[in-house]
Design a protein around this motif. Sequence first.
Motif, mmCIF file in Angstrom:
data_model
loop_
_atom_site.group_PDB
_atom_site.id
_atom_site.type_symbol
_atom_site.label_atom_id
_atom_site.label_comp_id
_atom_site.label_asym_id
_atom_site.label_seq_id
_atom_site.Cartn_x
_atom_site.Cartn_y
_atom_site.Cartn_z
ATOM 1 N N SER A 8 0.833 -1.205 0.000
ATOM 2 C CA SER A 8 0.000 0.000 0.000
ATOM 3 C C SER A 8 0.868 1.255 0.000
ATOM 4 O O SER A 8 1.941 1.299 0.603
ATOM 5 C CB SER A 8 -0.948 -0.007 1.211
ATOM 6 O OG SER A 8 -0.235 -0.104 2.423
ATOM 7 N N ALA A 10 0.041 5.118 0.886
ATOM 8 C CA ALA A 10 -1.135 5.695 1.548
ATOM 9 C C ALA A 10 -0.888 7.085 2.101
ATOM 10 O O ALA A 10 0.250 7.551 2.203
ATOM 11 C CB ALA A 10 -1.540 4.775 2.705
ATOM 12 N N ASP A 12 -1.599 8.611 5.726
ATOM 13 C CA ASP A 12 -1.913 8.134 7.079
ATOM 14 C C ASP A 12 -2.212 9.322 7.997
ATOM 15 O O ASP A 12 -1.418 10.258 8.081
ATOM 16 C CB ASP A 12 -0.707 7.385 7.676
ATOM 17 C CG ASP A 12 -0.535 5.977 7.109
ATOM 18 O OD1 ASP A 12 -1.408 5.519 6.348
ATOM 19 O OD2 ASP A 12 0.482 5.343 7.447
ATOM 20 N N GLY A 27 1.730 3.904 4.327
ATOM 21 C CA GLY A 27 1.471 2.695 3.541
ATOM 22 C C GLY A 27 2.614 1.709 3.727
ATOM 23 O O GLY A 27 3.764 2.106 3.917
ATOM 24 N N SER A 28 2.267 0.427 3.667
ATOM 25 C CA SER A 28 3.272 -0.617 3.918
ATOM 26 C C SER A 28 4.429 -0.522 2.934
ATOM 27 O O SER A 28 5.596 -0.657 3.303
ATOM 28 C CB SER A 28 2.617 -1.996 3.846
ATOM 29 O OG SER A 28 1.994 -2.194 2.586
ATOM 30 N N HIS A 31 6.840 2.629 3.619
ATOM 31 C CA HIS A 31 7.777 2.401 4.723
ATOM 32 C C HIS A 31 8.856 1.390 4.328
ATOM 33 O O HIS A 31 10.048 1.601 4.587
ATOM 34 C CB HIS A 31 7.025 1.906 5.963
ATOM 35 C CG HIS A 31 6.325 2.997 6.709
ATOM 36 N ND1 HIS A 31 6.978 3.854 7.554
ATOM 37 C CD2 HIS A 31 5.022 3.386 6.712
ATOM 38 C CE1 HIS A 31 6.114 4.719 8.071
ATOM 39 N NE2 HIS A 31 4.926 4.461 7.572
ATOM 40 N N TRP A 80 -5.646 5.963 5.494
ATOM 41 C CA TRP A 80 -5.820 5.150 6.709
ATOM 42 C C TRP A 80 -5.590 6.037 7.924
ATOM 43 O O TRP A 80 -4.733 6.926 7.909
ATOM 44 C CB TRP A 80 -4.819 3.988 6.701
ATOM 45 C CG TRP A 80 -4.812 3.208 7.979
ATOM 46 C CD1 TRP A 80 -5.692 2.219 8.333
ATOM 47 C CD2 TRP A 80 -3.906 3.359 9.078
ATOM 48 N NE1 TRP A 80 -5.371 1.754 9.586
ATOM 49 C CE2 TRP A 80 -4.281 2.430 10.061
ATOM 50 C CE3 TRP A 80 -2.812 4.192 9.324
ATOM 51 C CZ2 TRP A 80 -3.617 2.303 11.278
ATOM 52 C CZ3 TRP A 80 -2.137 4.075 10.534
ATOM 53 C CH2 TRP A 80 -2.537 3.132 11.488
ATOM 54 N N ILE A 123 -0.771 -6.064 1.541
ATOM 55 C CA ILE A 123 -1.990 -5.768 0.758
ATOM 56 C C ILE A 123 -2.762 -7.079 0.698
ATOM 57 O O ILE A 123 -2.306 -8.094 1.227
ATOM 58 C CB ILE A 123 -1.750 -5.280 -0.705
ATOM 59 C CG1 ILE A 123 -0.665 -6.088 -1.392
ATOM 60 C CG2 ILE A 123 -1.593 -3.807 -0.824
ATOM 61 C CD1 ILE A 123 -0.648 -5.873 -2.903
ATOM 62 N N MET A 146 -1.563 -8.886 7.494
ATOM 63 C CA MET A 146 -2.189 -8.264 8.682
ATOM 64 C C MET A 146 -3.426 -9.069 9.084
ATOM 65 O O MET A 146 -3.915 -9.896 8.302
ATOM 66 C CB MET A 146 -2.533 -6.793 8.426
ATOM 67 C CG MET A 146 -3.703 -6.565 7.509
ATOM 68 S SD MET A 146 -4.015 -4.827 7.103
ATOM 69 C CE MET A 146 -4.500 -4.141 8.663
ATOM 70 N N LEU A 148 -6.467 -8.374 9.220
ATOM 71 C CA LEU A 148 -7.616 -8.234 8.317
ATOM 72 C C LEU A 148 -7.693 -9.390 7.318
ATOM 73 O O LEU A 148 -8.760 -9.956 7.082
ATOM 74 C CB LEU A 148 -7.513 -6.894 7.567
ATOM 75 C CG LEU A 148 -8.550 -6.614 6.485
ATOM 76 C CD1 LEU A 148 -9.923 -6.370 7.108
ATOM 77 C CD2 LEU A 148 -8.157 -5.394 5.648
ATOM 78 N N PRO A 229 4.842 4.329 16.268
ATOM 79 C CA PRO A 229 5.362 3.063 15.740
ATOM 80 C C PRO A 229 4.756 2.639 14.394
ATOM 81 O O PRO A 229 5.103 1.570 13.875
ATOM 82 C CB PRO A 229 4.999 2.051 16.827
ATOM 83 C CG PRO A 229 3.838 2.640 17.538
ATOM 84 C CD PRO A 229 3.847 4.123 17.324
ATOM 85 N N THR A 230 3.899 3.462 13.808
ATOM 86 C CA THR A 230 3.288 3.069 12.528
ATOM 87 C C THR A 230 4.374 2.783 11.487
ATOM 88 O O THR A 230 5.253 3.614 11.275
ATOM 89 C CB THR A 230 2.377 4.201 11.984
ATOM 90 O OG1 THR A 230 1.467 4.574 12.998
ATOM 91 C CG2 THR A 230 1.633 3.762 10.733
ATOM 92 N N ALA A 232 6.622 0.424 11.598
ATOM 93 C CA ALA A 232 7.867 -0.179 12.107
ATOM 94 C C ALA A 232 8.054 -1.587 11.526
ATOM 95 O O ALA A 232 9.159 -1.961 11.129
ATOM 96 C CB ALA A 232 7.862 -0.219 13.628
ATOM 97 N N ASP A 234 6.918 -2.740 8.725
ATOM 98 C CA ASP A 234 7.255 -2.620 7.291
ATOM 99 C C ASP A 234 8.707 -2.176 7.122
ATOM 100 O O ASP A 234 9.403 -2.626 6.216
ATOM 101 C CB ASP A 234 6.329 -1.600 6.610
ATOM 102 C CG ASP A 234 4.871 -1.876 6.908
ATOM 103 O OD1 ASP A 234 4.439 -3.010 6.686
ATOM 104 O OD2 ASP A 234 4.177 -0.963 7.393
HETATM 105 P P1 AMP Z 1 2.213 -1.338 10.540
HETATM 106 O O1 AMP Z 1 2.384 -0.238 11.546
HETATM 107 O O2 AMP Z 1 3.502 -2.072 10.237
HETATM 108 O O3 AMP Z 1 1.076 -2.251 10.884
HETATM 109 O O4 AMP Z 1 1.816 -0.661 9.152
HETATM 110 C C1 AMP Z 1 1.019 0.472 9.095
HETATM 111 C C2 AMP Z 1 0.791 0.844 7.631
HETATM 112 O O5 AMP Z 1 -0.158 -0.076 7.064
HETATM 113 C C3 AMP Z 1 0.183 2.231 7.504
HETATM 114 O O6 AMP Z 1 1.113 3.071 6.839
HETATM 115 C C4 AMP Z 1 -1.106 2.025 6.694
HETATM 116 O O7 AMP Z 1 -1.229 2.932 5.631
HETATM 117 C C5 AMP Z 1 -1.004 0.608 6.175
HETATM 118 N N1 AMP Z 1 -2.294 -0.074 6.171
HETATM 119 C C6 AMP Z 1 -3.304 0.015 7.097
HETATM 120 N N2 AMP Z 1 -4.361 -0.750 6.739
HETATM 121 C C7 AMP Z 1 -4.022 -1.361 5.565
HETATM 122 C C8 AMP Z 1 -4.688 -2.262 4.674
HETATM 123 N N3 AMP Z 1 -5.924 -2.719 4.898
HETATM 124 N N4 AMP Z 1 -4.011 -2.677 3.576
HETATM 125 C C9 AMP Z 1 -2.767 -2.239 3.322
HETATM 126 N N5 AMP Z 1 -2.102 -1.364 4.106
HETATM 127 C C10 AMP Z 1 -2.713 -0.917 5.212
#
Ligand code: AMP
Length: 299
Positions: A8, A10, A12, A27-28, A31, A80, A123, A146, A148, A229-230, A232, A234
């Motif tokens: 992704s 994104a 954030d 986005g994953s 990062h 997100w 993704i 993840m 989800l 930590p968002t 991290a 990735d």
């Molecule tokens: P992490 O902190 O390693 O879980 O990753 C956070 C990142 O995942 C953020 O930058 C989001 O943009 C991304 N993200 C959140 N939800 C999704 C999703 N459903 N699919 C893909 N990427 C996502």
Amino acid sequence: MSVLIVGSTALDSIKTPKAENPRLLGGSASHAAVAASFFSPVKLVGVVGEDFPKRYIQIYKRHRIDLEGLQILPGKTFHWSGEYELNMNNRRTLLTELGVFETFTPTLPKAHQNSQFVLLANIAPSLQSHVLNQMQRPRFIAADTMDLWLNIALPDLLKLTKRLDAFVLNDSEAHQLTKEDNMFAALRKIHKLGPKYVIIKKGSHGSILSSPQGFFICPAYPLHKVVDPTGAGDSFVGGMMGYLATAKGSIDRNIRRAMIYGSVVASFCCEGFGLNRTTGIKRSHINARVKELEKLTRF
Ligand code: AMP
């Protein structure tokens, strides 16, 4: 050797107990790509909308990330939003606006199809498989996921794991996937799904690798202050793949050191919002922390 990274891309919006920052570069894949770029050339595959700020494209460019595989489509960029609790370990998703991500199909430019190192960052697993379908014979394929996808696309994920060399997931996902509370029992079950290398991330407690060579306990760099930590996880896997792509010798010989480098890049990620801190460091900052980790773990 370059790393192909799909995932992704994104915007954030992140809320912590101390501050709030809207529409950061996230986005994953963003990062992971920035993290990998400290070690090797990177090819990014993703999608953004027309609202994606030009200054974020400049950030990718400053890290010499190849953007031939980044689609810019009419519509809005994936947005997100998440909020952290006081201890910064627990996070809840406030909002997910798919935008152009909803109809995204990753199409690889010809020059990307024979990439040797492939990172399928988070993704939908069907899209991760779609990328592999377009590739010749990569030397090393790693994927992240993840919760989800465990909830809504488990059959797709189980098809994907058969094709992976390395599967990277966090501890709660490992328990959810295997129904095992014991991490070592979970690792054994995950190997049976296909991957030769399984890495379980444990946030501020580091990560564990299970491979034919046995286990490796990789520490997290000790931080006194975590800002956000968002990304991290990735950054960890991106740094690891970047290091592996340029290290001489076999994967078995290099993977432990690659994880240490990934762990250090992840520590920088946690010290700023979004990619703010990671984009301000140099390879020399990474090397200094790797040396510190070496000292901390020698006995
Ligand atoms: P992490 O902190 O390693 O879980 O990753 C956070 C990142 O995942 C953020 O930058 C989001 O943009 C991304 N993200 C959140 N939800 C999704 C999703 N459903 N699919 C893909 N990427 C996502």
